[in-house]
Design a protein around this motif. Structure first.
Motif, PDB file in Angstrom:
ATOM      1  N   THR A 304       0.965  -1.302   0.054  1.00 54.91           N
ATOM      2  CA  THR A 304       0.097   0.006   0.095  1.00 54.91           C
ATOM      3  C   THR A 304       0.962   1.316  -0.114  1.00 54.91           C
ATOM      4  N   TRP A 305       2.158   0.993   0.592  1.00 55.09           N
ATOM      5  CA  TRP A 305       2.962   2.342   0.543  1.00 55.09           C
ATOM      6  C   TRP A 305       3.467   2.433  -0.824  1.00 55.09           C
ATOM      7  N   LYS A 306       3.123   1.560  -1.789  1.00 55.19           N
ATOM      8  CA  LYS A 306       3.543   2.160  -3.213  1.00 55.19           C
ATOM      9  C   LYS A 306       2.765   3.372  -3.763  1.00 55.19           C
ATOM     10  N   ILE A 307       1.873   3.801  -2.803  1.00 47.29           N
ATOM     11  CA  ILE A 307       1.240   4.995  -3.316  1.00 47.29           C
ATOM     12  C   ILE A 307       1.975   6.139  -3.133  1.00 47.29           C
ATOM     13  N   VAL A 308       2.884   6.120  -1.846  1.00 50.93           N
ATOM     14  CA  VAL A 308       3.553   7.233  -1.773  1.00 50.93           C
ATOM     15  C   VAL A 308       5.072   7.001  -2.670  1.00 50.93           C
ATOM     16  N   THR A 309       5.547   5.959  -3.008  1.00 50.49           N
ATOM     17  CA  THR A 309       6.606   5.780  -3.570  1.00 50.49           C
ATOM     18  C   THR A 309       6.329   6.191  -4.976  1.00 50.49           C
ATOM     19  N   THR A 310       5.218   5.869  -5.406  1.00 53.86           N
ATOM     20  CA  THR A 310       4.903   6.185  -6.805  1.00 53.86           C
ATOM     21  C   THR A 310       4.647   7.570  -6.909  1.00 53.86           C
ATOM     22  N   SER A 311       4.112   8.376  -6.026  1.00 55.51           N
ATOM     23  CA  SER A 311       4.021   9.883  -5.950  1.00 55.51           C
ATOM     24  C   SER A 311       5.613  10.272  -5.977  1.00 55.51           C
ATOM     25  N   ALA A 312       6.295   9.770  -5.205  1.00 57.87           N
ATOM     26  CA  ALA A 312       7.626  10.402  -5.270  1.00 57.87           C
ATOM     27  C   ALA A 312       8.517  10.248  -6.660  1.00 57.87           C
ATOM     28  N   LEU A 313       8.191   9.325  -7.314  1.00 56.63           N
ATOM     29  CA  LEU A 313       8.716   8.943  -8.684  1.00 56.63           C
ATOM     30  C   LEU A 313       8.099   9.893  -9.752  1.00 56.63           C
ATOM     31  N   LEU A 314       6.972  10.113  -9.422  1.00 50.68           N
ATOM     32  CA  LEU A 314       5.943  11.076 -10.378  1.00 50.68           C
ATOM     33  C   LEU A 314       6.302  12.359 -10.253  1.00 50.68           C
ATOM     34  N   THR A 452       2.042  21.162   5.144  1.00 56.59           N
ATOM     35  CA  THR A 452       2.383  20.227   4.152  1.00 56.59           C
ATOM     36  C   THR A 452       2.049  20.953   2.696  1.00 56.59           C
ATOM     37  N   THR A 453       2.404  20.494   1.509  1.00 56.40           N
ATOM     38  CA  THR A 453       2.426  21.186   0.237  1.00 56.40           C
ATOM     39  C   THR A 453       1.448  20.281  -0.438  1.00 56.40           C
ATOM     40  N   PRO A 454       0.641  20.839  -1.243  1.00 58.66           N
ATOM     41  CA  PRO A 454      -0.343  19.880  -2.141  1.00 58.66           C
ATOM     42  C   PRO A 454       0.223  19.076  -3.315  1.00 58.66           C
ATOM     43  N   LEU A 455      -0.146  18.130  -3.607  1.00 57.73           N
ATOM     44  CA  LEU A 455       0.452  17.463  -4.726  1.00 57.73           C
ATOM     45  C   LEU A 455       0.131  18.064  -5.831  1.00 57.73           C
ATOM     46  N   PRO A 456       0.962  18.227  -7.204  1.00 55.93           N
ATOM     47  CA  PRO A 456       0.462  18.516  -8.473  1.00 55.93           C
ATOM     48  C   PRO A 456      -0.638  18.138  -8.997  1.00 55.93           C
ATOM     49  N   PRO A 457      -1.793  18.638  -9.850  1.00 52.28           N
ATOM     50  CA  PRO A 457      -2.847  17.998 -10.077  1.00 52.28           C
ATOM     51  C   PRO A 457      -2.450  16.819 -11.139  1.00 52.28           C
ATOM     52  N   ARG A 458      -1.209  17.057 -11.862  1.00 47.30           N
ATOM     53  CA  ARG A 458      -1.118  15.834 -12.772  1.00 47.30           C
ATOM     54  C   ARG A 458      -0.704  14.650 -12.245  1.00 47.30           C
ATOM     55  N   VAL A 459       0.079  14.887 -10.746  1.00 48.85           N
ATOM     56  CA  VAL A 459       0.306  13.762 -10.158  1.00 48.85           C
ATOM     57  C   VAL A 459      -0.901  12.909  -9.359  1.00 48.85           C
ATOM     58  N   VAL A 460      -1.962  13.698  -9.032  1.00 46.81           N
ATOM     59  CA  VAL A 460      -3.082  13.433  -8.407  1.00 46.81           C
ATOM     60  C   VAL A 460      -3.974  12.356  -9.676  1.00 46.81           C
ATOM     61  N   THR A 461      -3.973  13.179 -10.800  1.00 42.10           N
ATOM     62  CA  THR A 461      -4.626  12.458 -11.806  1.00 42.10           C
ATOM     63  C   THR A 461      -4.110  11.185 -12.191  1.00 42.10           C
ATOM     64  N   GLN A 462      -2.761  11.066 -12.122  1.00 42.45           N
ATOM     65  CA  GLN A 462      -2.079   9.764 -12.551  1.00 42.45           C
ATOM     66  C   GLN A 462      -2.170   8.778 -11.266  1.00 42.45           C
ATOM     67  N   LEU A 463      -2.266   9.223 -10.154  1.00 42.14           N
ATOM     68  CA  LEU A 463      -2.652   7.975  -9.010  1.00 42.14           C
ATOM     69  C   LEU A 463      -4.001   7.895  -8.924  1.00 42.14           C
ATOM     70  N   ARG A 464      -4.887   8.506  -9.153  1.00 40.07           N
ATOM     71  CA  ARG A 464      -6.408   7.987  -9.364  1.00 40.07           C
ATOM     72  C   ARG A 464      -6.457   7.095 -10.381  1.00 40.07           C
ATOM     73  N   ALA A 465      -6.122   7.283 -11.303  1.00 42.87           N
ATOM     74  CA  ALA A 465      -5.891   6.478 -12.745  1.00 42.87           C
ATOM     75  C   ALA A 465      -5.421   5.070 -12.281  1.00 42.87           C
ATOM     76  N   LEU A 466      -4.266   5.086 -11.675  1.00 43.18           N
ATOM     77  CA  LEU A 466      -3.632   3.887 -11.420  1.00 43.18           C
ATOM     78  C   LEU A 466      -4.492   2.936 -10.242  1.00 43.18           C
TER      79      LEU A 466
END
Length: 542
Positions: A304-314, A452-466
């Motif tokens: 489940t932590w891969k959500i954070v790992t993916t965010s860092a990579l994106l 905290t700092t908001p995630l960029p919209p492009r990252v949010v869109t990609q995370l939701r799709a994944l």
């Protein structure tokens, strides 16, 4: 061989065969958490010198048995089994300690042929909080060549002795009256797993909770020598201020408690919270009256932590969903990592790696992140590791800088020393799909010191799709028959050589994020999946 698979339930509900594991000769430290631990190594590139690895292995095994409640087995690893079993039993039972969380450090030679392994003990005292201290295990090689813990009282706690012992004292409070967000009455009678949670709300939003202390006392006279740990504090306000108004929803809470029946009697925990403001709708634990593992537990979150790992990579453009990121059967980084049943996906895209939760693909991307970058992203964007004021005592997560290459590889897939719980992972899910972290809360008026700092919209869109694809075509297909635009991520977290893996699942639908862990559930899809399916089936889309 240690592996960190994230696997789906076997066909027909068959329980997957447990994978045999062997430790490398240089693996010499272990973290044994409350229902969650990581069998990791000391720096895997040590030279030939240093303490005998078998001594550290003996210490690891002792701590694992003690943590899991296998006291006869733990005692058998000492030089005085009968005495050791008696003391360990009276210590943990007499002080109402649920499940010791024991973290070993690097062993050292003492110069007389013995080896010492320091460790940190986190002792969850039922209904009060966690007592944390450090001690050390002395080990000596026996005539047959085996290493055993050289038994003495002081290894349990440095101040435990023939003349002094510990005593737990609790201060009694009147029963807590609490209301849900709509004004309906909540109690441990109507919602059993809220018992220990509501007790923590005795002081209102400041979370003063029940009070108590662990005292060191003279064995002969009972006189208190010193106070080792204090829990709770006097409420900020005195008198009867009426019922505590919570953010909980009675319908969600009831559904959550019913859903935990799908855990088949295993220890489990679940949190549901609102995505737009972090208000907690349900917090449930099984068993109901024990440790509040949903909020205060410490677990490796697994995949489940891969959500954070993916965010860092994106965030840094290190990978895109359609990039080819190979998923081989094995990958060696100081030790061999593998996927479930040695599965592989040659030529897979990163999207495929995420939806199938390919460990080796994620570990193969470790060079794209700096050593401390995963922890920095977790803290900056997800609030993990900052101090949360939920309204009750909580564990707010930890993502230490990896000590070596093997630990960095493990952290990419939510193992190593990464620690979380259902509250944290529900919040991580909410942040990922909204872009903004909101400190979770159980009552109104809690202090918020996070930044905290908001995630960029492009990252949010990609995370939701994944996460959506993980439901429609990946490891979270157990939720695919439910209505709504559900996104999810499964997780399977290795605990220790003596225990089955913990099963995880996080999901979001509408305005709610949920997270569940089932201790020794073997797989996320097979154990936590049915729990969340039951929950989301019972509540309306919101």
């Amino acid at each position: 061989m240690n592996s960190y698979p994230d696997i789906r339930p076997a066909a027909g509900g068959r329980r997957p065969r447990r994978t045999a594991r062997t430790l490398t000769a240089v693996a010499a430290a272990v973290a044994v958490a409350a229902g969650g631990a990581y069998a990791a190594g000391l720096p895997p590139f040590d030279g030939a010198g240093g303490p005998d690895p078998q001594a550290a292995a003996a210490a690891r095994a002792f701590l694992a048995d003690w943590s899991a409640g296998r006291l006869p087995d733990a005692a058998a690893r000492t030089t005085r089994p009968d005495r050791a079993e008696q003391v360990l039993s009276s210590f943990t039972t007499g002080l109402d300690i649920e499940k010791p969380q024991l973290t070993a450090e690097e062993p050292r030679e003492t110069g007389d042929g013995a080896v010492t392994v320091p460790f940190t003990a986190r002792m969850p005292v039922t209904g009060l909080g966690t007592w944390t201290y450090t001690s050390q295990l002395p080990l000596r090689e026996q005539a047959d060549g085996a290493w055993k813990v050289d038994w003495r009282l002081s290894l349990v706690h440095p101040r435990l002795s023939d003349t002094e012992k510990f005593r737990l004292e609790r201060e009694k409070d009147k029963p807590v009256e609490a209301l849900d967000r709509d004004g309906d009455t909540l109690s441990g009678a109507t919602h059993p797993s809220l018992g220990p949670v509501l007790a923590r709300l005795a002081g209102g939003a400041d979370g003063a909770g029940p009070r108590g202390a662990v005292h060191l006392v003279d064995r002969a006279t009972g006189k208190v020598r010193r106070t080792e740990a204090s829990f709770g504090r006097k409420p900020a306000t005195k008198g009867d201020d009426g019922p505590v108004r919570t953010t909980l929803d009675a319908d969600w809470q009831a559904a959550a408690e019913r859903a935990l029946a799908e855990a088949d009697g295993r220890n489990a925990a679940l949190v549901a919270l609102r995505i737009d403001d972090g208000e907690i709708l349900a917090v449930a634990n099984a068993p109901a009256g024990g440790f509040n593992r949903a909020v205060s537990g410490t677990y490796a979150p697994g995949s489940t932590w891969k959500i954070v790992t993916t965010s860092a990579l994106l965030l840094k453009g290190a990978v895109a969903p359609d990039d080819v990121v190979d998923c081989p059967k094995y990958l060696t980084v100081g030790k061999r990592f593998q996927n479930v049943e040695s599965s592989e996906h040659p030529g897979a895209t990163f999207r495929k790696d995420f939806t199938e939760s390919c460990n080796t693909a994620f570990i193969g991307l470790r060079g794209k992140l700096g050593d401390g970058e995963l922890g920095e992203v977790a803290k900056k964007y997800f609030g993990v590791g900052q101090t949360w004021h939920v309204g009750v005592p909580s564990y707010d997560g930890s993502v230490p800088v990896p000590r070596d290459a093997t630990e960095k590889a493990a952290s990419m897939i939510g193992q190593g020393r990464v620690q979380a719980n259902p509250l944290i992972m529900a919040s991580v899910t909410a942040t990922a799909v909204s872009g903004t972290f909101h400190q979770p809360s159980l009552v109104a008026g809690t202090t918020d010191t996070t930044a905290t700092t908001p995630l960029p919209p492009r990252v949010v869109t990609q995370l939701r799709a994944l996460m959506r694809a993980t439901v429609t075509e990946g490891t979270a297909r157990v939720l695919s028959d439910l209505p709504g635009d559900i996104g999810a991520k499964t997780g399977t977290a290795e605990v220790s050589d003596e225990q089955e893996n913990n099963g995880w699942m996080v999901a979001h639908r509408g305005g709610v994020a949920v997270a569940c862990v089932v201790e020794e559930g073997v797989t996320g899809g097979g154990s936590a999946g049915p729990v969340l399916h039951s929950l989301l089936s019972a509540v309306p889309e919101s």
